[in-house]
Design a protein around this motif. Structure first.
Motif, mmCIF file in Angstrom:
data_model
loop_
_atom_site.group_PDB
_atom_site.id
_atom_site.type_symbol
_atom_site.label_atom_id
_atom_site.label_comp_id
_atom_site.label_asym_id
_atom_site.label_seq_id
_atom_site.Cartn_x
_atom_site.Cartn_y
_atom_site.Cartn_z
ATOM 1 N N ASN A 443 0.814 -1.222 0.000
ATOM 2 C CA ASN A 443 0.000 0.000 0.000
ATOM 3 C C ASN A 443 0.852 1.278 0.000
ATOM 4 N N SER A 444 2.163 1.119 -0.240
ATOM 5 C CA SER A 444 3.006 2.305 -0.366
ATOM 6 C C SER A 444 3.277 2.556 -1.837
ATOM 7 N N SER A 445 3.901 3.681 -2.142
ATOM 8 C CA SER A 445 4.218 4.001 -3.543
ATOM 9 C C SER A 445 5.279 3.077 -4.117
ATOM 10 N N LEU A 446 5.986 2.356 -3.229
ATOM 11 C CA LEU A 446 7.036 1.431 -3.674
ATOM 12 C C LEU A 446 6.619 -0.036 -3.524
ATOM 13 N N ALA A 447 5.326 -0.285 -3.431
ATOM 14 C CA ALA A 447 4.847 -1.656 -3.240
ATOM 15 C C ALA A 447 4.991 -2.463 -4.530
ATOM 16 N N ILE A 448 5.090 -3.785 -4.377
ATOM 17 C CA ILE A 448 5.085 -4.689 -5.520
ATOM 18 C C ILE A 448 3.758 -4.515 -6.263
ATOM 19 N N ASN A 449 3.819 -4.458 -7.581
ATOM 20 C CA ASN A 449 2.612 -4.295 -8.393
ATOM 21 C C ASN A 449 2.121 -5.665 -8.869
ATOM 22 N N PRO A 450 1.090 -6.237 -8.216
ATOM 23 C CA PRO A 450 0.625 -7.583 -8.599
ATOM 24 C C PRO A 450 0.158 -7.663 -10.045
ATOM 25 N N SER A 451 -0.502 -6.612 -10.533
ATOM 26 C CA SER A 451 -1.001 -6.639 -11.918
ATOM 27 C C SER A 451 0.147 -6.717 -12.909
ATOM 28 N N TYR A 452 1.193 -5.951 -12.651
ATOM 29 C CA TYR A 452 2.363 -5.947 -13.535
ATOM 30 C C TYR A 452 3.008 -7.335 -13.563
ATOM 31 N N VAL A 453 3.196 -7.916 -12.391
ATOM 32 C CA VAL A 453 3.817 -9.241 -12.302
ATOM 33 C C VAL A 453 2.959 -10.286 -13.007
ATOM 34 N N THR A 454 1.646 -10.241 -12.768
ATOM 35 C CA THR A 454 0.744 -11.236 -13.351
ATOM 36 C C THR A 454 0.696 -11.128 -14.864
ATOM 37 N N LEU A 455 0.626 -9.922 -15.390
ATOM 38 C CA LEU A 455 0.549 -9.739 -16.842
ATOM 39 C C LEU A 455 1.799 -10.274 -17.535
ATOM 40 N N TRP A 456 2.971 -9.971 -16.972
ATOM 41 C CA TRP A 456 4.192 -10.471 -17.581
ATOM 42 C C TRP A 456 4.340 -11.980 -17.425
ATOM 43 N N LEU A 457 3.883 -12.497 -16.300
ATOM 44 C CA LEU A 457 3.946 -13.945 -16.098
ATOM 45 C C LEU A 457 3.036 -14.650 -17.097
#
Length: 566
Positions: A443-457
């Motif tokens: 929930n911070s500005s530097l959090a892991i982006n799940p959507s980004y990871v999922t789309l590339w995966l």
């Protein structure tokens, strides 16, 4: 009179046209009944040589009847394509058949539909994944057998569907009768019309690298130390067109891209830019002793190589368990290795992940390179590999293959391990090892982006990436370079030739046409019906145009010449 004749003539013409059309329709219907065809996409077993020794399937063309068993003692299997579902496969029987080098017309292996790399992850349920453990282990052993064997006949893979399952059921019913499919008994014929495989000329490997330069102190003349984060992106498997390697090493590639994205935000501000250069590498040639990594490192100048404090290589980090292995070539007493291990272990402990350290010394005389970090160690650069695999695979034998699909990756494990690597790196770069600070907090500005990871995966899980079949201008390679360019600077690629000891052959996909072959009895009956119809049609046309007398006269014996003379 003329009008009457024209009317009669027009009616006769129409009748003739109707009769011909009827004949054509009947003929087409008969052809469709006797020659129904189904087209199926199939994927050919890999064909390659190592130092001139041939492996894999050596042929691609098929034109034989279908069978369903390798154990038949009454059938000449050299003229049969055997269809075998992988979920029912008797590996011992197949291994024995191959070992004894028995003749076979061809082999069609049916893979479970949920392993199709084109299937979306949402279609996979936890019950599916759990229920397929036996199938997965069977596919692992199947790949090991097929990849390291010389097979002098075509071998193809296809995915199960209702049509293929129905055809297989019919083929089994025919086999039970003891009269295998043939031109006499009917059945199904499998045909693949394709050119014979040719050698892939000048296969290349493409390495992609990007930089995040660190912050130099005012007046500082010394070069900043560098940390390299590396992952190999290409794959290998029994079927090149199906080798997507979702975990090996799609998960590592996704991690590299997300870590680059996170640190680009930190390094974009001089106040939060670290005093380390970050080098991101996406390398090719992983299955071939990390040949691409070897040539990439040789392209570095000595100053750059000496500036690398250590390298972290990521491999298969999407495992379903809470255990990660740190593979090293130098003892943990090494200063850099000790710092990295302490940082990773501290973060892992907080995240509930078990870290296991495994030390394996490098044998310089051994040509086999088990892990990517060993190529760094060979040029005297400290490195380690973080992986979900406890032991290195053998040459051309890993989890890149048929079973390493999207369903084999736990996306939550990928999120967790990306955060683990990013946090440990950040704490080392910013000197926060002993402080309980979470830099990439949720929930911070530097959090892991799940959507980004999922789309590339998902993209990686739909993209076969066997290096010899990837061109320099392949859209996937261009996409990787563009994505890395969005987060780093001085991005460029290195094109290198693949080690000459490996030779690959093309023709990796094809279209399989399945024909339902009719028996000789049906053909004779069809011929009799068509002949009778043609005779009746002829008689009908003669009667309507000339009359019955002319038809009868056609079949009368002509008078002899002697009678005419008298």
């Amino acid at each position: 009179m003329d009008g009457t004749r024209r009317g009669r003539g027009g009616g006769e013409v129409l009748k003739s046209i109707y009769s011909i059309l009827l004949f054509v329709l009947v003929l087409v219907a008969c052809v469709e009944i006797g020659n129904a065809a189904i087209a199926v996409n199939v994927y050919r077993l890999i064909q390659y040589d190592i130092a001139g020794v041939p492996f894999g399937s050596r042929l691609s063309g098929l034109n034989h009847h279908a069978g369903s068993s390798l154990s038949s003692t009454t059938t000449d299997l050299s003229r049969i394509v055997v269809i075998l579902p992988v979920r029912e496969l008797n590996l011992a029987l197949l291994n024995d058949y191959i070992t004894r080098k028995q003749a076979l017309g061809g082999l069609l292996l049916l893979l479970p539909e949920r392993f199709d790399f084109k299937e979306s992850a949402e279609k996979m349920t936890s019950d599916d994944v759990d229920g397929d453990s036996l199938v997965r282990s069977s596919m692992v052993e199947l790949e090991k057998l097929l990849i390291h064997t010389y097979l002098p006949y075509p071998v193809y893979f296809a995915f199960e569907n209702e049509i293929l399952n129905a055809i297989l059921a019919d083929v089994r019913r025919i086999d039970v009768t003891g009269q295998p499919a043939s031109t006499t008994n009917g059945g199904y014929k499998l045909v693949v019309s394709t050119w014979e495989p040719k050698k892939v000329s000048s296969p290349t490997m493409t390495n992609i690298q990007g930089w995040l330069p660190g912050l130099k102190e005012d007046g500082g003349a010394n070069q900043l130390p560098t940390i390299a984060i590396v992952a190999s992106y290409d794959t290998f498997g029994a079927a090149p067109a199906l080798s997507v390697g979702s975990d090996s090493n799609g998960s590592g590639v996704v991690a590299i891209l997300e870590i680059a994205r996170l640190f680009s935000r930190l390094y974009s501000n001089p106040k939060t830019r670290g005093k380390y250069n970050l080098l991101f590498g996406l390398t090719s040639g992983g299955p071939y002793n990390y040949n691409g990594t070897f040539k990439w490192l040789r392209s570095f100048d000595q100053r750059l190589r000496e500036s690398i404090d250590y390298a972290i290589c990521l491999n298969s980090i999407g495992s379903l368990n809470n255990e990660l292995w740190v593979h090293v070539s130098k003892l943990p007493e090494n200063m850099y290795i000790k710092q990295v291990l302490e940082g990773v272990s501290d973060v892992a402990r907080d995240m509930g992940v078990k870290i296991v350290i495994k030390h394996k010394k490098i044998n310089i005389s051994d040509t086999r390179v088990a892990w990517e970090h060993e190529q760094f160690s060979r040029v005297r650069v400290t490195a380690l590999t973080l992986s979900g695999l406890p032991a290195p695979p053998k040459l051309l034998e890993s989890t890149w293959g048929l079973y390493d699909s999207r369903s084999s990756v736990d996306v939550n494990a990928v999120y967790r391990n990306v955060k683990l690597v990013a946090e440990s790196l950040a704490k080392h770069i910013y000197g926060q090892q002993n402080r309980n600070i979470e830099i990439f907090a949720e929930n911070s500005s530097l959090a892991i982006n799940p959507s980004y990871v999922t789309l590339w995966l998902d993209l990686l899980s739909r993209t076969p990436r066997v290096a010899p079949f990837l061109q320099k201008t392949d859209p996937f390679i261009s996409a990787l370079k563009k994505e890395l360019s969005d987060h780093t600077v001085d991005v460029h690629w290195h094109h290198e030739s693949l080690d000459g000891m490996f030779t690959f052959y093309d023709s990796t996909t094809a279209t399989l046409n399945i024909y339902q072959v009719t028996s000789v009895t049906f053909d004779l009956l069809l011929l009799l019906v068509l002949g009778s119809y043609l005779i009746l049609l002829f008689c009908f046309l003669v009667i309507t145009t000339r009359g019955v007398d002319d038809l009868i006269n056609m079949f009368r014996r002509p008078p002899s010449r002697k009678i005419k003379a008298v």
